[in-house]
Design a protein around this motif. Structure first.
Motif, short mmCIF file in Angstrom:
data_model
loop_
_atom_site.label_atom_id
_atom_site.label_comp_id
_atom_site.label_asym_id
_atom_site.label_seq_id
_atom_site.Cartn_x
_atom_site.Cartn_y
_atom_site.Cartn_z
N VAL A 82 13.51 -3.12 -9.33
CA VAL A 82 12.80 -2.51 -8.21
C VAL A 82 11.30 -2.54 -8.45
N LEU A 83 10.87 -2.17 -9.66
CA LEU A 83 9.45 -2.18 -9.98
C LEU A 83 8.85 -3.57 -9.79
N GLN A 84 9.55 -4.58 -10.26
CA GLN A 84 9.03 -5.94 -10.15
C GLN A 84 8.95 -6.41 -8.70
N LEU A 85 10.01 -6.15 -7.94
CA LEU A 85 10.02 -6.56 -6.54
C LEU A 85 8.96 -5.81 -5.74
N ALA A 86 8.78 -4.52 -6.05
CA ALA A 86 7.77 -3.73 -5.36
C ALA A 86 6.37 -4.27 -5.66
N ARG A 87 6.12 -4.63 -6.90
CA ARG A 87 4.81 -5.17 -7.27
C ARG A 87 4.51 -6.43 -6.46
N HIS A 88 5.49 -7.30 -6.30
CA HIS A 88 5.28 -8.53 -5.55
C HIS A 88 4.97 -8.26 -4.09
N VAL A 98 3.61 -2.82 -3.12
CA VAL A 98 3.99 -1.41 -3.06
C VAL A 98 3.62 -0.75 -4.38
N ARG A 99 2.96 0.39 -4.31
CA ARG A 99 2.56 1.13 -5.51
C ARG A 99 3.72 2.02 -5.97
N THR A 100 3.99 2.04 -7.26
CA THR A 100 5.18 2.73 -7.76
C THR A 100 4.86 3.78 -8.79
N VAL A 101 5.60 4.89 -8.71
CA VAL A 101 5.61 5.92 -9.74
C VAL A 101 6.92 5.75 -10.50
N ALA A 102 6.83 5.38 -11.76
CA ALA A 102 8.02 5.11 -12.57
C ALA A 102 8.36 6.32 -13.42
N VAL A 103 9.61 6.77 -13.35
CA VAL A 103 10.08 7.88 -14.17
C VAL A 103 11.09 7.33 -15.18
N GLY A 122 0.79 -1.22 0.00
CA GLY A 122 0.00 0.00 0.00
C GLY A 122 0.82 1.27 0.00
N GLY A 123 2.11 1.16 0.33
CA GLY A 123 2.98 2.33 0.32
C GLY A 123 3.24 2.81 -1.09
N THR A 124 3.73 4.04 -1.20
CA THR A 124 4.00 4.62 -2.52
C THR A 124 5.49 4.88 -2.67
N LEU A 125 6.02 4.54 -3.84
CA LEU A 125 7.45 4.61 -4.10
C LEU A 125 7.71 5.26 -5.45
N LEU A 126 8.58 6.26 -5.48
CA LEU A 126 9.06 6.85 -6.73
C LEU A 126 10.34 6.15 -7.13
N VAL A 127 10.40 5.68 -8.38
CA VAL A 127 11.60 5.03 -8.91
C VAL A 127 12.08 5.84 -10.10
N THR A 128 13.23 6.50 -9.98
CA THR A 128 13.82 7.17 -11.13
C THR A 128 14.68 6.15 -11.88
N VAL A 159 8.03 -0.13 -18.64
CA VAL A 159 7.97 0.00 -17.18
C VAL A 159 6.60 -0.43 -16.66
N ARG A 160 5.56 -0.27 -17.45
CA ARG A 160 4.26 -0.75 -17.00
C ARG A 160 4.25 -2.28 -16.97
N ARG A 161 4.92 -2.93 -17.91
CA ARG A 161 5.03 -4.39 -17.85
C ARG A 161 5.80 -4.83 -16.60
N SER A 162 6.72 -4.00 -16.17
CA SER A 162 7.50 -4.32 -14.96
C SER A 162 6.71 -4.09 -13.68
N GLY A 163 5.53 -3.48 -13.80
CA GLY A 163 4.69 -3.35 -12.63
C GLY A 163 4.41 -1.95 -12.15
N ALA A 164 4.81 -0.93 -12.90
CA ALA A 164 4.58 0.45 -12.47
C ALA A 164 3.08 0.73 -12.33
N THR A 165 2.72 1.39 -11.23
CA THR A 165 1.33 1.81 -11.02
C THR A 165 1.03 3.07 -11.82
N TRP A 166 1.97 4.01 -11.78
CA TRP A 166 1.85 5.26 -12.52
C TRP A 166 3.12 5.47 -13.33
N PHE A 167 3.01 6.19 -14.43
CA PHE A 167 4.17 6.52 -15.26
C PHE A 167 4.28 8.02 -15.40
#
Length: 310
Positions: free
Chosen positions: A163-169, A172-177, A147-153, A186-194
């Motif tokens: 990181v995106l894949q591990l967070a998805r498992h 953890v919700r991710t913002v991918a830059v 449920g936490g939110t994570l920004l990944v540059t 990056v969406r295939r890797s599990g990003a919640t937002w792009f």
């Protein structure tokens, strides 16, 4: 055996392939016949002198190259019980002064080695140790739960993608830059937002996560702009110590330092075999053409990894 070394710092032209005695494993060590070894940016920093200038390399007449390795156990030293000759393994060299993996053979501590994933080639498996352990420890340092939110540059890069894949498992919700062309990846890797790369990074991230994200993993070394996307009291994980921002607004800034961890690497290898972790594609280069490999990595724009094969 052959090994890649530099005797002076500079461009790819200073790289040499030299003949050195084949090493023997000591107590608690294994000798690995190298099948493949990834080229990382830290290898470029070793070769061009950046690590020495940063105080991370002691003066020496010779500097070794290569951190990751995939191969087979050729010999085991005393007190090694978990590996046998012929085992397919992956591992990580994390002592900069020790002989590197860009060679025909390398000796590693048994605790730095893990069974290789069986569902991918050694060439692909060789890309896992450094970026996998970096991504895994970076995520652990955030302390985030489901449920936490994570920004990944740098979300389209090797570390960012894992990181995106591990967070998805972990829920953890991710913002991918990343670059605009990398959204599908990056969406295939599990990003919640792009969020496409932008000079107004903090504002763009806060548009999708009002109030700011709970944590940041700064794989692209964006620094202050990424920190400004972090909520007060959040956690910022830097991968390069000199570029870590100041911990303003009661934030916590930590620097991820990778270490050889065979036990955790074995768990990551199992995730690959379970289909829960996809590794980047690998482009192979012969060991004797290591200069071309360094030029390829330095040129950027890669959508995979460059791997040396003896």
């Amino acid at each position: 055996m052959r090994a890649a070394v530099v005797h002076r710092f500079g461009g790819p032209e200073v790289l040499e392939i030299v003949d050195v005695p084949r090493p023997a494993p000591g107590t608690g060590q294994v000798l690995v016949r190298v099948a493949a070894a990834a080229v990382n940016r830290i290898d470029l920093s070793t070769r061009n002198g950046a690590l020495a200038q940063g105080g991370l390399l002691a003066p020496s007449a010779r500097y070794w190259l290569g951190w990751d390795v995939a191969g087979t156990v050729e010999d085991v030293g005393p007190a090694v019980e978990q590996f046998e000759v012929g085992d397919a393994v992956i591992g990580l060299r994390d002592v900069l002064s020790a002989p590197g993996t860009h060679a025909d053979y390398v000796v590693l501590d048994a605790g730095a080695v893990a069974p290789a994933p069986v569902t991918v080639s050694p060439t692909v498996a060789a890309t896992l140790p450094l970026i996998g352990l970096t991504a895994d420890r970076s995520l652990a340092l955030t302390g985030l739960r489901a449920g936490g939110t994570l920004l990944v540059t740098g979300a389209a890069g090797g570390v960012g993608g894992l990181v995106l894949q591990l967070a998805r498992h972990r829920g953890v919700r991710t913002v991918a830059v990343a670059g605009a062309d990398d959204e599908a990846q990056v969406r295939r890797s599990g990003a919640t937002w792009f969020v496409p790369r932008t000079d107004a990074l903090a504002a763009a991230v806060r548009d999708v996560v009002p109030g700011g994200v709970d944590a940041v993993i700064d794989a692209a070394v964006a620094g202050i702009p990424a920190h400004e996307a972090l909520r007060g009291g959040g956690v910022f994980v830097a991968l390069v110590a000199p570029f870590a921002p100041r911990p303003l607004r009661a934030t916590q800034v930590v620097v991820q330092e990778v270490r050889a961890d065979g036990a955790r690497l074995a768990e990551l290898s199992a995730l690959v075999d379970a289909g829960r972790l996809t590794l980047p594609p690998a482009e192979t280069v012969p060991l004797e053409k290591i200069a071309a490999a360094h030029e390829r990595v330095a040129g950027g724009g890669l959508r995979g990894r460059v791997v040396l094969v003896p």
